[in-house]
Design an enzyme around this catalytic site. Structure first.
Site, PDB file in Angstrom:
ATOM      1  N   ASN A   8      15.355 -59.565  40.838  1.00  0.00           N
ATOM      2  CA  ASN A   8      16.833 -59.845  40.224  1.00  0.00           C
ATOM      3  C   ASN A   8      16.485 -60.315  39.013  1.00  0.00           C
ATOM      4  O   ASN A   8      16.418 -61.581  39.172  1.00  0.00           O
ATOM      5  CB  ASN A   8      17.972 -60.128  41.370  1.00  0.00           C
ATOM      6  CG  ASN A   8      19.175 -60.326  40.512  1.00  0.00           C
ATOM      7  OD1 ASN A   8      19.359 -59.888  39.307  1.00  0.00           O
ATOM      8  ND2 ASN A   8      19.882 -60.889  41.049  1.00  0.00           N
ATOM      9  N   LYS A  10      18.527 -60.855  36.846  1.00  0.00           N
ATOM     10  CA  LYS A  10      19.838 -61.573  36.139  1.00  0.00           C
ATOM     11  C   LYS A  10      20.108 -61.490  34.645  1.00  0.00           C
ATOM     12  O   LYS A  10      19.720 -60.466  34.204  1.00  0.00           O
ATOM     13  CB  LYS A  10      19.956 -63.083  36.730  1.00  0.00           C
ATOM     14  CG  LYS A  10      19.604 -63.469  38.242  1.00  0.00           C
ATOM     15  CD  LYS A  10      19.747 -64.509  38.958  1.00  0.00           C
ATOM     16  CE  LYS A  10      19.591 -64.480  40.368  1.00  0.00           C
ATOM     17  NZ  LYS A  10      20.022 -65.863  40.992  1.00  0.00           N
ATOM     18  N   HIS A  97      26.862 -59.841  45.096  1.00  0.00           N
ATOM     19  CA  HIS A  97      26.181 -60.971  44.581  1.00  0.00           C
ATOM     20  C   HIS A  97      26.555 -62.339  44.612  1.00  0.00           C
ATOM     21  O   HIS A  97      27.974 -62.508  43.969  1.00  0.00           O
ATOM     22  CB  HIS A  97      24.998 -60.832  43.376  1.00  0.00           C
ATOM     23  CG  HIS A  97      23.825 -61.768  43.383  1.00  0.00           C
ATOM     24  ND1 HIS A  97      24.204 -62.934  42.608  1.00  0.00           N
ATOM     25  CD2 HIS A  97      22.605 -61.668  43.594  1.00  0.00           C
ATOM     26  CE1 HIS A  97      22.989 -63.729  42.850  1.00  0.00           C
ATOM     27  NE2 HIS A  97      21.984 -62.700  43.345  1.00  0.00           N
ATOM     28  N   GLU A  99      26.591 -64.863  42.753  1.00  0.00           N
ATOM     29  CA  GLU A  99      27.033 -65.187  41.253  1.00  0.00           C
ATOM     30  C   GLU A  99      28.275 -64.199  40.782  1.00  0.00           C
ATOM     31  O   GLU A  99      29.184 -65.013  40.371  1.00  0.00           O
ATOM     32  CB  GLU A  99      26.144 -65.092  40.261  1.00  0.00           C
ATOM     33  CG  GLU A  99      24.983 -66.341  40.448  1.00  0.00           C
ATOM     34  CD  GLU A  99      23.509 -65.830  40.469  1.00  0.00           C
ATOM     35  OE1 GLU A  99      22.975 -64.875  39.593  1.00  0.00           O
ATOM     36  OE2 GLU A  99      22.410 -66.637  41.074  1.00  0.00           O
ATOM     37  N   GLU A 170      21.619 -63.950  51.435  1.00  0.00           N
ATOM     38  CA  GLU A 170      21.331 -64.907  50.275  1.00  0.00           C
ATOM     39  C   GLU A 170      22.067 -66.126  50.774  1.00  0.00           C
ATOM     40  O   GLU A 170      23.226 -66.328  50.178  1.00  0.00           O
ATOM     41  CB  GLU A 170      21.303 -64.572  48.904  1.00  0.00           C
ATOM     42  CG  GLU A 170      20.558 -63.159  48.704  1.00  0.00           C
ATOM     43  CD  GLU A 170      20.191 -63.020  46.948  1.00  0.00           C
ATOM     44  OE1 GLU A 170      19.163 -63.151  46.963  1.00  0.00           O
ATOM     45  OE2 GLU A 170      21.195 -62.820  46.417  1.00  0.00           O
ATOM     46  N   GLY A 176      18.388 -70.526  43.455  1.00  0.00           N
ATOM     47  CA  GLY A 176      17.887 -71.374  42.394  1.00  0.00           C
ATOM     48  C   GLY A 176      17.783 -72.663  42.593  1.00  0.00           C
ATOM     49  O   GLY A 176      17.608 -73.545  41.544  1.00  0.00           O
ATOM     50  N   SER A 216      15.510 -68.651  46.479  1.00  0.00           N
ATOM     51  CA  SER A 216      14.170 -69.525  46.430  1.00  0.00           C
ATOM     52  C   SER A 216      12.779 -68.624  47.045  1.00  0.00           C
ATOM     53  O   SER A 216      11.932 -69.285  47.446  1.00  0.00           O
ATOM     54  CB  SER A 216      14.341 -71.012  46.718  1.00  0.00           C
ATOM     55  OG  SER A 216      15.151 -71.461  45.975  1.00  0.00           O
TER      56      SER A 216
HETATM   57  P1  13P Z   1      16.377 -67.373  43.158  1.00  0.00           P
HETATM   58  O1  13P Z   1      14.931 -66.515  43.817  1.00  0.00           O
HETATM   59  O2  13P Z   1      16.193 -67.878  41.978  1.00  0.00           O
HETATM   60  O3  13P Z   1      16.810 -68.428  44.037  1.00  0.00           O
HETATM   61  O4  13P Z   1      17.422 -66.187  43.222  1.00  0.00           O
HETATM   62  C1  13P Z   1      17.796 -65.700  44.249  1.00  0.00           C
HETATM   63  C2  13P Z   1      18.851 -64.636  44.018  1.00  0.00           C
HETATM   64  O5  13P Z   1      19.800 -64.817  43.737  1.00  0.00           O
HETATM   65  C3  13P Z   1      18.333 -63.297  43.907  1.00  0.00           C
HETATM   66  O6  13P Z   1      19.357 -62.416  44.009  1.00  0.00           O
END
Ligand code: 13P
Length: 252
Positions: A8, A10, A97, A99, A170, A176, A216
């Protein structure tokens, strides 16, 4: 069932950067993609065509969209329709997701509406679920995740093809942050999700819906995570932005 190794991206990468990373990734995986793995890159909308071109004719490399609006077409300024994602070569799309839920304010009901609409439009949908840190501390992981599953899948038919649906667990506190859920936490959460899916779709189909882990994921922990029961792939943010680290995860 192949493990789904998803990147992803983003809101990162302009077209030239996306194109270069996708070409680099395809070259690194050429002849090296394990038989039991499938790669999915989910770039920003403006880079979909460029990544699709870099992946053209390469088996095992798929394209996905990060989001869409649940309508066929219409006066929805700033939004994108499932048909547009399909037109750009997408097979997959994300819903729910963290976010989109916690930064952009999407609620359970809207996530459910989108999941059903995306599936009906012909996309394979990856529904993302996961608890916040305060919910984990309060012992609410199962309550939160099953609520998100029930609402996210409330409108889809029980006989949906299991290969068209995936769940990504997740935990919000692991996204992150460099914090990864430990093997025991991942195993427990994925087993709970599997049991819920079997209850909803029956023993056969419920066992075939892939459950990805995200939060992560790095080259150093991917092998361990992929060895845990009911971990059928990973959804990677930060470590998927470089072809070197993502290809190391894909082959971990
Ligand atoms: P990270 O791998 O940066 O923690 O992000 C995970 C994520 O949100 C994938 O959709």
């Amino acid at each position: 069932m192949k493990k789904l190794m998803a990147a992803n991206w983003k809101m990162y990468k302009v077209r030239a950067e996306a194109s270069a990373t996708a070409a680099d990734l395809a070259a690194r995986l050429d002849g090296k993609l394990p038989e039991d793995r499938e790669v999915l890159v989910i770039p920003p909308f403006t880079a979909l065509w460029a990544v699709g071109e870099a992946f053209a004719g390469k088996p095992g490399l798929s394209l996905g969209g990060q989001d869409f609006y649940p309508a066929k077409e219409g006066a929805f300024t700033g939004e994108i329709a499932p048909a547009m994602l399909l037109d750009a070569g997408c097979r997959y799309v994300l819903t729910g997701h963290s976010e989109r839920r916690h930064v952009l304010g999407e609620d359970d009901a809207f996530v459910g509406q989108k999941t059903a609409f995306g599936l009906a439009a012909g996309l394979s949908v990856i529904l993302c679920v996961g608890e916040k840190v305060e919910e984990r501390k309060a012992g609410q992981v199962e309550a939160v995740v099953t609520r998100q599953l029930a609402a996210g899948l409330s409108e889809i038919p029980t006989d949906v093809l299991p290969e068209k649906l995936a769940i990504a667990y997740e935990p919000v506190w692991a996204i992150g942050t460099g914090l990864t859920a430990g093997p025991k936490e991942v195993e427990e959460a994925h087993a709970m999700i599997r049991a819920w899916l079997i209850g909803r779709f029956g023993p056969q189909n419920g066992a075939l819906v892939r459950i990805l882990y995200g939060g992560s994921v790095k080259p150093g922990n991917a092998g361990t995570l992929l060895g845990i029961d009911n971990v059928d792939g990973v959804l990677v943010g930060g470590a998927s932005l470089e072809a070197e680290s993502f290809s190391a995860i894909v082959t971990a």
